[in-house]
Design a protein around this motif. Structure first.
Motif, short mmCIF file in Angstrom:
data_model
loop_
_atom_site.label_atom_id
_atom_site.label_comp_id
_atom_site.label_asym_id
_atom_site.label_seq_id
_atom_site.Cartn_x
_atom_site.Cartn_y
_atom_site.Cartn_z
N SER A 165 0.85 -1.20 0.00
CA SER A 165 0.00 0.00 0.00
C SER A 165 0.89 1.25 0.00
CB SER A 165 -0.96 -0.01 1.20
OG SER A 165 -0.26 -0.30 2.38
N ASN A 166 2.18 1.02 -0.28
CA ASN A 166 3.16 2.11 -0.28
C ASN A 166 3.53 2.45 -1.74
OD1 ASN A 166 5.90 3.27 -0.44
ND2 ASN A 166 5.88 3.10 1.79
N GLU A 167 3.19 3.66 -2.14
CA GLU A 167 3.40 4.08 -3.53
C GLU A 167 4.88 4.00 -3.94
OE1 GLU A 167 1.74 7.72 -6.32
OE2 GLU A 167 2.31 8.16 -4.26
N ASN A 168 5.78 4.47 -3.07
CA ASN A 168 7.21 4.47 -3.40
C ASN A 168 7.74 3.04 -3.58
OD1 ASN A 168 7.34 7.23 -3.31
ND2 ASN A 168 7.92 7.31 -1.15
N HIS A 198 6.53 1.79 -6.92
CA HIS A 198 7.27 2.43 -8.02
C HIS A 198 8.68 1.87 -8.13
CE1 HIS A 198 4.60 6.26 -8.49
NE2 HIS A 198 3.91 5.14 -8.54
N SER A 199 9.31 1.60 -6.99
CA SER A 199 10.67 1.05 -6.99
C SER A 199 10.68 -0.35 -7.61
CB SER A 199 11.19 1.02 -5.55
OG SER A 199 12.38 0.30 -5.47
N LYS A 234 6.46 1.41 -18.03
CA LYS A 234 6.68 1.60 -16.59
C LYS A 234 5.96 2.85 -16.08
CE LYS A 234 11.00 -1.00 -16.26
NZ LYS A 234 12.38 -1.03 -15.77
N ASP A 235 5.95 3.90 -16.90
CA ASP A 235 5.26 5.13 -16.48
C ASP A 235 3.76 4.89 -16.33
OD1 ASP A 235 7.57 6.57 -16.36
OD2 ASP A 235 7.35 7.50 -18.35
N VAL A 270 -2.33 -2.69 -3.41
CA VAL A 270 -2.22 -3.14 -4.80
C VAL A 270 -1.27 -4.32 -4.92
CG1 VAL A 270 -2.71 -0.86 -5.80
CG2 VAL A 270 -0.33 -1.53 -5.36
N VAL A 271 -1.44 -5.06 -6.02
CA VAL A 271 -0.49 -6.09 -6.42
C VAL A 271 0.10 -5.65 -7.76
CG1 VAL A 271 -0.25 -8.48 -7.21
CG2 VAL A 271 -1.69 -7.98 -5.24
N VAL A 272 1.43 -5.64 -7.83
CA VAL A 272 2.12 -5.38 -9.10
C VAL A 272 2.83 -6.68 -9.46
CG1 VAL A 272 3.82 -3.97 -10.32
CG2 VAL A 272 2.49 -2.96 -8.45
N GLU A 273 2.63 -7.15 -10.70
CA GLU A 273 3.25 -8.43 -11.06
C GLU A 273 3.70 -8.46 -12.51
OE1 GLU A 273 0.16 -11.24 -10.06
OE2 GLU A 273 -0.71 -11.14 -12.06
#
Length: 422
Positions: free
Chosen positions: A121-124, A127-128, A157-158, A180-183
């Motif tokens: 839940s951490n945007e940074n 993004h990293s 990526k943007d 969120v889940v990024v995969e």
């Protein structure tokens, strides 16, 4: 039996239609739609505790839950507290769909093959993770229920970072995007595999393939599904075996260990990459429109399958599937999936062709009844379902039926099952 079906879409209509053909049950729908009253009785009791009381008073022998929201909200727990037989997972087990974060962590914990991911839940942090990914596209998913729309496939990526920011700010999906889940994006072909589970045992139904995008050739925005077919020739015994051994068995074992034994339909979204099944997601109910094409393929009475699933007795069932193919074509309203559409009267021609008459039917979804007339009320209106000894025959019959159905602004894809017929 007296059977209650919760839901109002084509999925619930198709379950009711299959059970009505057994000619020995009284069927109720909550809330149902304008066409389900041809199969049974519509009732409207939205409070689950009141509904459970109604079910007791009306001697309901089996309740079948169609959509995910009541399952996540705990309708199964309430019915079981009232000693009622109900088919579907508990609220604890329904977290497999209610939270994509929970689902991905279960897959990871029990070594079930899935795409590399981060949940945060951490945007940074998100993004990293995106900056360190080697390939695009990138998949970004909102954690909570978004009616099948909470998945963004970002081409850069943007774009992925923007999707994360929009979700976490609440702009895209409200509270469902608090995490969120990024995969990684998996490049292969997608299958829908459904297992009927009773906490210990399971029965697998024929693998289906769904068509999510609005336009021919898989173009345009995602929808709830514009058509499906089963069984798909893109799956073989090897893939079924891998899904059983690597996915279903460890999931049922794992959910027992989590104190949330899995009962109900386990909908496994599979991506096959170089012959290996990788799990995209779990849902805790039938897909729609996959349900509309799978119900008619069952030779085993549908009521019996669900009753044995709900009473932990699947082991005693020898499930039988018809040796044929089924293709479903969704007819949607004019502005779907962009905005709502004006109600439009549905006219179905008298069908004289015996071939079409005997090998097709309509499953109704977004319809209301007024003065004995059916009206399309927006979204996915109905599914034209065809059967045959080949996929081509089933598809031709489904499209022949589409030609007999008329309402202002109707639209459908013209290429359902194209992957199988290439």
């Amino acid at each position: 039996m007296n059977i209650l079906i919760l839901g109002s879409g084509g999925r619930e209509y198709s379950i009711g239609l299959a059970i009505s053909k057994e000619n020995k049950h009284d069927i109720y729908f909550m809330p149902g739609n304008g066409a389900t009253q041809n199969l049974g009785t519509n009732i409207n009791i939205k409070d689950y505790k009141e509904l459970a009381l109604w079910a007791k008073n009306n001697k309901i022998d089996l309740t079948i839950v169609g959509p995910e929201a009541p399952l996540v909200d705990g309708v199964v727990d309430i019915f079981k507290e009232n000693d009622l037989t109900i088919f579907g997972p508990s609220a604890a087990a329904a977290r497999l769909e209610g939270s994509k974060v929970y689902m991905k962590n279960i897959l990871k914990k029990y070594n079930i093959p899935t795409a590399a991911f981060i949940e945060t839940s951490n945007e940074n942090e998100a993004h990293s993770f995106i900056d360190n990914m080697t390939n695009t596209p990138i998949v970004v998913k909102a954690d909570g229920l978004c009616a099948g729309k909470g998945v963004i496939i970002a081409q850069s990526k943007d774009e992925a970072k923007q999707a994360v920011s929009d979700m976490l700010s609440g702009e895209s999906f409200g509270d469902a995007g608090n995490s969120v889940v990024v995969e990684e994006f998996l490049d292969g072909y997608e299958l829908s595999i459904f297992a009927i589970c009773d906490g210990e045992n399971y029965k697998i139904l024929p693998a289906a393939q769904d068509h999510k995008r609005i336009g021919d050739g898989d173009t345009g925005p995602n929808t709830g599904g514009m058509g499906a077919y089963a069984p798909t020739p893109l799956v073989n015994d090897d893939i079924y075996k891998k899904v059983e051994e690597r996915v279903i068995k460890p999931t049922l074992e794992g959910m027992k260990k989590e104190g949330a034994p899995y009962e109900g339909v386990l909908f496994i979204g599979v991506m096959v990459v170089k012959g290996e099944p990788i799990i995209l997601e779990y849902n805790v109910r039938f897909g729609d429109p996959e349900c509309e094409i799978l119900m008619p393929l069952l030779e085993t009475p549908v009521s019996e399958l669900f009753y044995k699933g709900a009473t932990k007795d699947l082991k005693s069932l020898d499930i039988k599937i018809k040796d044929e193919f089924s293709v479903g074509v969704v007819m949607a309203s004019q502005n779907y999936p962009y905005s709502s559409s004006e109600p439009a009267e549905i006219i179905v021609d008298d069908i004289v062709d015996k071939d079409i008459l005997n090998n097709t039917h309509i499953s109704y979804a977004g319809v209301e009844r007024e003065d004995d007339k059916l009206f399309a009320t927006g979204g996915r209106v109905l599914v034209c379902v065809g059967f045959g000894t080949t996929i081509k025959q089933a598809r031709d019959r489904a499209y022949a039926l589409c030609g007999q159905v008329h309402f202002a602004g109707k639209k459908c894809r013209t290429d359902i099952a194209y992957q199988a017929l290439k």
